[in-house]
Scaffold this motif. Structure first.
Motif, PDB file in Angstrom:
ATOM      1  N   GLY A 103       3.698   1.994 -10.525  1.00 45.70           N
ATOM      2  CA  GLY A 103       4.263   1.705  -9.203  1.00 45.70           C
ATOM      3  C   GLY A 103       3.813   2.760  -8.204  1.00 45.70           C
ATOM      4  O   GLY A 103       3.437   3.885  -8.583  1.00 45.70           O
ATOM      5  N   GLY A 104       3.858   2.386  -6.939  1.00 42.45           N
ATOM      6  CA  GLY A 104       3.427   3.305  -5.886  1.00 42.45           C
ATOM      7  C   GLY A 104       4.291   4.556  -5.839  1.00 42.45           C
ATOM      8  O   GLY A 104       3.793   5.664  -5.610  1.00 42.45           O
ATOM      9  N   LYS A 105       5.574   4.392  -6.077  1.00 40.33           N
ATOM     10  CA  LYS A 105       6.519   5.518  -6.022  1.00 40.33           C
ATOM     11  C   LYS A 105       6.060   6.676  -6.909  1.00 40.33           C
ATOM     12  O   LYS A 105       6.104   7.836  -6.507  1.00 40.33           O
ATOM     13  N   LEU A 108       3.215   8.556  -5.283  1.00 43.24           N
ATOM     14  CA  LEU A 108       3.645   9.307  -4.097  1.00 43.24           C
ATOM     15  C   LEU A 108       4.366  10.593  -4.493  1.00 43.24           C
ATOM     16  O   LEU A 108       4.224  11.623  -3.839  1.00 43.24           O
ATOM     17  N   TYR A 129       9.733   7.003   4.410  1.00 44.35           N
ATOM     18  CA  TYR A 129      10.238   6.593   3.092  1.00 44.35           C
ATOM     19  C   TYR A 129      10.729   7.842   2.339  1.00 44.35           C
ATOM     20  O   TYR A 129       9.949   8.785   2.127  1.00 44.35           O
ATOM     21  N   ASN A 175       1.994   5.892   6.456  1.00 42.72           N
ATOM     22  CA  ASN A 175       2.413   4.628   5.849  1.00 42.72           C
ATOM     23  C   ASN A 175       2.400   3.522   6.912  1.00 42.72           C
ATOM     24  O   ASN A 175       3.255   3.490   7.768  1.00 42.72           O
ATOM     25  N   ASN A 179       7.300   1.422   6.813  1.00 37.85           N
ATOM     26  CA  ASN A 179       8.713   1.385   6.461  1.00 37.85           C
ATOM     27  C   ASN A 179       9.311   2.668   7.016  1.00 37.85           C
ATOM     28  O   ASN A 179       8.832   3.739   6.641  1.00 37.85           O
ATOM     29  N   ASP A 207       0.046   5.526   2.329  1.00 38.10           N
ATOM     30  CA  ASP A 207       0.888   4.639   1.525  1.00 38.10           C
ATOM     31  C   ASP A 207       0.745   3.228   2.108  1.00 38.10           C
ATOM     32  O   ASP A 207       1.232   2.949   3.196  1.00 38.10           O
ATOM     33  N   ALA A 209       1.872   0.313   0.903  1.00 38.61           N
ATOM     34  CA  ALA A 209       2.757  -0.568   0.135  1.00 38.61           C
ATOM     35  C   ALA A 209       2.889  -1.957   0.766  1.00 38.61           C
ATOM     36  O   ALA A 209       3.064  -2.952   0.063  1.00 38.61           O
ATOM     37  N   TYR A 210       2.826  -2.007   2.112  1.00 39.52           N
ATOM     38  CA  TYR A 210       3.001  -3.301   2.799  1.00 39.52           C
ATOM     39  C   TYR A 210       1.660  -3.834   3.320  1.00 39.52           C
ATOM     40  O   TYR A 210       1.611  -4.593   4.290  1.00 39.52           O
ATOM     41  N   THR A 238       0.412  -0.995  -4.067  1.00 37.51           N
ATOM     42  CA  THR A 238       1.334  -1.462  -5.100  1.00 37.51           C
ATOM     43  C   THR A 238       1.327  -2.986  -5.140  1.00 37.51           C
ATOM     44  O   THR A 238       1.104  -3.630  -4.117  1.00 37.51           O
ATOM     45  N   SER A 240       4.024  -4.501  -5.940  1.00 33.28           N
ATOM     46  CA  SER A 240       5.457  -4.818  -5.784  1.00 33.28           C
ATOM     47  C   SER A 240       5.741  -5.811  -4.671  1.00 33.28           C
ATOM     48  O   SER A 240       6.556  -6.723  -4.833  1.00 33.28           O
ATOM     49  N   LYS A 241       5.105  -5.602  -3.515  1.00 32.85           N
ATOM     50  CA  LYS A 241       5.434  -6.428  -2.349  1.00 32.85           C
ATOM     51  C   LYS A 241       4.459  -7.591  -2.220  1.00 32.85           C
ATOM     52  O   LYS A 241       4.866  -8.701  -1.881  1.00 32.85           O
ATOM     53  N   ARG A 249       6.399  -2.598 -12.055  1.00 31.18           N
ATOM     54  CA  ARG A 249       5.921  -1.230 -11.904  1.00 31.18           C
ATOM     55  C   ARG A 249       4.403  -1.121 -12.066  1.00 31.18           C
ATOM     56  O   ARG A 249       3.905  -0.502 -13.008  1.00 31.18           O
TER      57      ARG A 249
HETATM   58  C1  LIG Z   1       6.976   2.705   2.092  1.00 28.79           C
HETATM   59  C2  LIG Z   1       7.040   2.447   0.631  1.00 28.79           C
HETATM   60  N1  LIG Z   1       6.169   3.057  -0.165  1.00 28.79           N
HETATM   61  C3  LIG Z   1       6.186   2.877  -1.486  1.00 28.79           C
HETATM   62  C4  LIG Z   1       7.102   2.068  -2.082  1.00 28.79           C
HETATM   63  C5  LIG Z   1       7.082   2.004  -3.577  1.00 28.79           C
HETATM   64  O1  LIG Z   1       6.919   0.804  -4.134  1.00 28.79           O
HETATM   65  P1  LIG Z   1       6.699   0.666  -5.694  1.00 28.79           P
HETATM   66  O2  LIG Z   1       7.121   1.939  -6.351  1.00 28.79           O
HETATM   67  O3  LIG Z   1       7.522  -0.477  -6.119  1.00 28.79           O
HETATM   68  O4  LIG Z   1       5.249   0.434  -5.877  1.00 28.79           O
HETATM   69  C6  LIG Z   1       8.051   1.401  -1.304  1.00 28.79           C
HETATM   70  C7  LIG Z   1       9.088   0.566  -1.919  1.00 28.79           C
HETATM   71  O5  LIG Z   1      10.063   0.192  -1.369  1.00 28.79           O
HETATM   72  C8  LIG Z   1       8.017   1.602   0.092  1.00 28.79           C
HETATM   73  O6  LIG Z   1       8.891   1.015   0.917  1.00 28.79           O
END
Ligand SMILES: Cc1ncc(COP(=O)(O)O)c(C=O)c1O
Length: 390
Positions: A103-105, A108, A129, A175, A179, A207, A209-210, A238, A240-241, A249
């Motif tokens: 996952g991106g988290k 990061l 974030y 980012n 977000n 980042d 992510a979106y 990621t 995820s979105k 993950r």
């Molecule tokens: C700005 C931003 N970066 C990274 C993530 C991490 O996403 P993930 O860990 O699911 O890849 C999120 C998830 O909400 C996010 O909002």
């Protein structure tokens, strides 16, 4: 039970602002109210069927029951290379410029630990974030904030930053689509970023992510599309979105070879890579038809249009987000972001995230996640309207 004391490192981590909000929300739910929760960032729709099927099939393959390749499977890295070429026209080397992440988290939080020593400086967007803060704290590094203001379209104004801070900075987080503000970056802004980062020897971590979620026909730019960016830093992506795969993950980092090597080295010490069947399904998601992504973006855009036009009709002056699935709304006069969120929860049973939870420059705003259907969004607006605030 004997209690073992937490390490000083653990004790030094920032407290989770949003944990308090969850507590307040749960109390209202326990009282039996129908709560509309727009406070979180968890995609509400399932992973597309073809990706789930790819996982189901791959899960029966005994090769995936063994340890995976330490640094991730070649086929996934090749799929990532093909994805970046197809979507952004960016050429990558699968072995040297791609790292697979849980996952991106995870990425990061890992990067500051990979590149920074105690006391070194990181530039962090505010609002931003909150997981950036965790990574910085784990590295015992020092955070300098880059305010994101409405008058600058929520892009940092580099001219506002002191030269000595820029000289000290080793890392910068960005980012876009953003977000919590929903802003997107321009080509010129990314060019300015590469120029600044090269001048001051800063590694940029974008980042993304979106990355898949841009509205009005505008495809968000990858930082790596900027000339020189691939030398200047990395982008963290990621699934995820883009594919509603938040629970799976899967993410990856792409870009500067030395940073990718540092991430891989840290991960060699911490994990064996993701379950091989998940890697296979992830490769399938990246390489197969992207119709599901187009459909998802249309869904979010339609929700955005409904929600924002209803807020306008009520008299709430807000800007429509250009990307992400968040709307960033200024709070009415007389409220702080927390008092307004509390008010909406108590009086309308609508949950929004107070902007101050994303940093001090988030004060004066609340974040709404467009993560429920239009009927519920409309119901949320009707409840707010009944409060006669606008
Ligand atoms: C700005 C931003 N970066 C990274 C993530 C991490 O996403 P993930 O860990 O699911 O890849 C999120 C998830 O909400 C996010 O909002």
């Amino acid at each position: 039970m004997r209690t073992f004391e937490q390490s000083n490192l653990l004790k030094s981590l920032p407290t989770q602002f949003f944990a308090t909000l969850v507590g307040k929300v749960n109390k209202v739910i326990e009282q039996g109210h129908d709560v509309i929760n727009l406070g979180q960032g968890n995609p509400d729709q399932p992973t597309p069927d073809h990706i789930v099927k790819a996982l189901q099939e791959a899960a029966t393959n005994p090769i995936h029951h063994k340890y995976s390749q330490f640094r991730g499977q070649k086929f996934l890295k090749d799929a990532i290379v093909a994805y970046y070429k197809r979507e952004y026209g960016v050429e990558l080397d699968a072995e040297k410029q791609v790292a697979i992440l849980f996952g991106g988290k995870a990425g990061l939080v890992e990067v500051p630990q990979c590149l920074l020593n105690e006391g070194e400086t990181v530039l962090v967007p505010d609002p931003g974030y909150p997981d950036y803060w965790s990574g910085v704290e784990l590295a015992k590094a020092k955070m300098e904030l880059m305010p994101l203001k409405a008058e600058n379209q929520f892009l940092p104004d580099y001219k506002e930053l002191d030269t000595d801070i820029l000289e000290k900075a080793k890392l910068m987080f960005l980012n876009y689509p953003n977000n919590p503000t929903g802003a997107i970056a321009t080509k010129e802004f990314f060019e300015e970023t590469v120029h600044l980062a090269n001048k001051h020897n800063i590694c940029v971590v974008h980042d993304f992510a979106y990355g898949a979620i841009g509205f009005d026909g505008k495809k968000p730019l990858s930082f790596l599309q900027t000339e020189g960016a691939i030398e200047t830093g990395i982008e963290i992506y990621t699934l995820s979105k883009t594919y509603n795969m938040a629970g799976w993950r899967v993410g990856f980092a792409v870009g500067n070879e030395s940073v990718i090597e540092a991430i891989n080295l840290l991960q060699d010490h911490m994990y064996v890579s993701l379950f091989g069947a998940i890697q296979e399904a992830a490769a399938h998601a990246l390489l197969s038809s992207q119709e599901c992504v187009d459909h998802l973006v249309q869904t979010y855009e339609s929700r955005r249009d409904t929600f924002i036009s209803e807020l306008h009709a009520m008299g709430w002056k807000v800007e429509a987000p250009a990307g992400s699935f968040f709307a960033w709304l200024p709070v009415p006069e007389g409220f702080t972001s927390v008092s307004f969120s509390d008010y909406l929860l108590e009086k309308a049973h609508v949950v929004v995230a107070p902007g101050v939870g994303f940093g001090k420059f988030g004060e004066g705003y609340v974040r709404v996640g467009l993560l429920t259907n239009e009927e519920r969004l409309t119901e949320a607006v009707s409840r707010i309207k009944r409060l006669n605030l606008f």
